[in-house]
Design an enzyme around this catalytic site. Structure first.
Site, PDB file in Angstrom:
ATOM      1  N   ASP A 103      37.524  50.859  50.681  1.00  0.00           N
ATOM      2  CA  ASP A 103      36.530  51.408  49.753  1.00  0.00           C
ATOM      3  C   ASP A 103      35.225  51.444  50.535  1.00  0.00           C
ATOM      4  O   ASP A 103      34.616  50.400  50.777  1.00  0.00           O
ATOM      5  CB  ASP A 103      36.439  50.494  48.521  1.00  0.00           C
ATOM      6  CG  ASP A 103      35.489  51.022  47.451  1.00  0.00           C
ATOM      7  OD1 ASP A 103      34.659  51.911  47.767  1.00  0.00           O
ATOM      8  OD2 ASP A 103      35.568  50.524  46.305  1.00  0.00           O
ATOM      9  N   ASP A 128      30.983  57.067  47.400  1.00  0.00           N
ATOM     10  CA  ASP A 128      31.770  55.883  47.027  1.00  0.00           C
ATOM     11  C   ASP A 128      33.234  56.322  46.964  1.00  0.00           C
ATOM     12  O   ASP A 128      33.673  56.880  45.956  1.00  0.00           O
ATOM     13  CB  ASP A 128      31.267  55.362  45.668  1.00  0.00           C
ATOM     14  CG  ASP A 128      31.986  54.102  45.222  1.00  0.00           C
ATOM     15  OD1 ASP A 128      32.763  53.543  46.011  1.00  0.00           O
ATOM     16  OD2 ASP A 128      31.762  53.679  44.063  1.00  0.00           O
ATOM     17  N   HIS A 133      36.365  43.285  45.173  1.00  0.00           N
ATOM     18  CA  HIS A 133      35.222  43.507  46.065  1.00  0.00           C
ATOM     19  C   HIS A 133      35.312  42.633  47.323  1.00  0.00           C
ATOM     20  O   HIS A 133      34.325  42.031  47.755  1.00  0.00           O
ATOM     21  CB  HIS A 133      33.897  43.291  45.313  1.00  0.00           C
ATOM     22  CG  HIS A 133      33.583  44.420  44.371  1.00  0.00           C
ATOM     23  ND1 HIS A 133      32.663  44.337  43.364  1.00  0.00           N
ATOM     24  CD2 HIS A 133      34.081  45.683  44.289  1.00  0.00           C
ATOM     25  CE1 HIS A 133      32.605  45.481  42.701  1.00  0.00           C
ATOM     26  NE2 HIS A 133      33.464  46.312  43.234  1.00  0.00           N
TER      27      HIS A 133
HETATM   28  N1  GLY Z   1      32.496  50.395  45.725  1.00  0.00           N
HETATM   29  C1  GLY Z   1      32.342  49.793  44.472  1.00  0.00           C
HETATM   30  C2  GLY Z   1      32.952  50.607  43.416  1.00  0.00           C
HETATM   31  O1  GLY Z   1      33.865  51.338  43.682  1.00  0.00           O
HETATM   32  O2  GLY Z   1      32.526  50.608  42.310  1.00  0.00           O
HETATM   33 MN    MN Z   2      33.075  53.050  42.579  1.00  0.00          MN
HETATM   34 MN    MN Z   3      34.189  52.159  45.565  1.00  0.00          MN
END
Ligand code: GLY
Ligand code: MN
Ligand code: MN
Length: 433
Positions: free
Chosen positions: A255, A266, A238
């Site tokens: 991401d 996401d 992260h």
């Molecule tokens: N962006 C956080 C995850 O992929 O869970």
């Molecule tokens: Mn995710």
């Molecule tokens: Mn993610």
């Protein structure tokens, strides 16, 4: 639009079988002195009201003669509205948000105890807001103190999440459409990142492309802080500093997803900064891509939650053995989770109003079965940090995650984030332009 929310409230009230539900929105938070963080309603509150002002509490009272949906909110205030923006006010929440009755938020302490009188149970999500938790107890105690007058106080405080989160887990058509829209915008930003990326840029310059496209296309916020991580940073799951320089020969892991009317996308993509996969980058990328496909291939109604992950770790383990990053028997290495050195997270999570959305993953201690309407991520990865023991240097500092957003359909699945390229040829072609 209002009807969808009215329908959801009706559904919740049916499942409550009496009682009173109390749903506060999020509290405002200070960023610095008198500057607040941008406000976002709590997801449970928004799911039932579509109301996005701070200082609001929804109360559902099934069977109440003067209306079942009561809203406590800020009153209109011309002076304050000149400084801080418009308010719906009491009339507005009735007219535009379907409340049957509305009261000033400042009167809540006087009114709620009366609503709790002679009700057997209160539905409330304890633990999210200490201050509100203790206020609720004060209200309940106030009703208890009237016992000698024959008034009874609620005997049970039940977790509203038990009901609401089961509902939120299975998305209605209109919810899927919002996630789809968030995915389309986010995918467009991922394509743009691939187009502009070149050695010498900074991670934040790539992040800026996301922020620009998200806002330009009407997204209120990123669904979570974008991760733009190059080289060794890509091995920090992260990482959000987004300050380093992109170097020729390194991979870049992004991401990032936006939020549309509260619903999250996401999406992760990983590609070489210089637009051309090296032999090692290609080898690892192909493993992750195949693992993702294997995971997706299991998705259909009736599949249990653990199956996509199991499929992914098997393909990853086989790939790591093939390239000498793990030695031994596949079954044994899967069994003792040897892959965890290089793949330390799970293959997905529910997606919705919260990026890691609500909903149980196990039911009665068994992995839950997928159902049509559920939306989840599928996001295997491989992360080889510098200095990894017994790993040849040529593999170091490669971090790869490929993450898509997938809806369970009647017969299988639909990839909502399909517009973000992930085949090696497609990425290299796009980056050459
Ligand atoms: N962006 C956080 C995850 O992929 O869970
Ligand atoms: Mn995710
Ligand atoms: Mn993610």
């Amino acid at each position: 639009m209002n009807e969808q929310f009215a329908k959801r409230r009706q559904e919740v009230m049916q499942m409550m079988g009496g009682g009173v539900a109390i749903i506060p929105t999020a509290s405002e938070r200070v960023r610095s002195r008198d500057v607040l963080y941008p406000f976002r309603a709590s997801s449970d509150f928004y799911y039932l009201t579509h109301f996005n002002e701070p200082e609001a509490v929804a109360v559902l009272v099934p069977g109440r003669e003067h209306g079942e949906f009561i809203m406590f909110c800020r009153e209109r205030d011309p002076d304050k509205e000149i400084w801080d923006g418009r308010r719906a006010g009491l009339e507005g929440v009735c007219e535009y948000y379907g409340a049957d009755d509305a009261f000033p938020i400042t009167d809540i302490d006087e009114i709620v105890p009366g609503l709790l009188e002679n009700r057997e149970k209160v539905f409330y999500s304890m633990g999210a807001n200490d201050e509100f938790d203790s206020r609720l107890m004060t209200w309940v105690n106030e009703v208890r103190s009237k016992a000698r007058t024959g008034i009874t106080a609620p005997a049970e405080i039940l977790d509203l999440g038990h009901i609401l989160h089961e509902m939120r887990l299975v998305k209605r058509c209109e919810e899927k459409a919002l996630i789809q829209k968030a995915c389309k915008i986010s995918a467009r930003a991922h394509r743009q990142a691939m187009k502009v990326c070149k050695p010498g840029m900074k991670e934040y310059e790539i992040e800026a492309e996301f922020q620009y496209i998200f806002r330009k296309k009407g997204s209120e916020f990123p669904a979570y802080p974008p991760i733009v991580a190059t080289g060794e940073n890509a091995c920090v799951l992260h990482y959000i500093e987004n300050r380093a320089e992109l170097k020729d020969g390194d991979m870049l892991l992004i991401d990032a997803g936006c939020e549309i009317d509260g619903y999250a996308a996401d999406i992760s993509r990983s590609f070489p900064v210089n637009g051309k996969f090296s032999a090692e980058q290609r080898a690892l990328y192909e493993i992750v891509l195949a693992a993702q496909q294997a995971a997706m291939d299991t998705i259909k109604p009736g599949t249990t939650w653990d199956m996509p992950h199991k499929a992914a770790v098997r393909v990853i383990t086989e790939g790591l053995i093939e390239h000498g990053l793990l030695q031994g028997d596949v079954d044994e290495l899967v069994g003792n989770e040897a892959y965890q050195r290089f793949y330390m997270h799970k293959t997905g999570h529910w997606l919705g109003l919260d990026v890691h959305d609500v909903g149980d993953y196990k039911v009665n201690d068994n992995w839950r079965e997928l159902e049509c309407g559920m939306i989840m991520t599928v996001e295997p990865g491989l992360y080889i940090t510098a200095g990894a023991e017994d790993v040849d240097e040529r593999w170091w500092n490669i971090g790869i995650r490929i993450e898509d957003d997938v809806a369970v359909t009647k017969n299988g699945y639909e990839v909502l984030s399909i517009d973000a390229p992930k085949q090696i040829d497609d990425i290299e072609h796009l980056m050459k332009r």
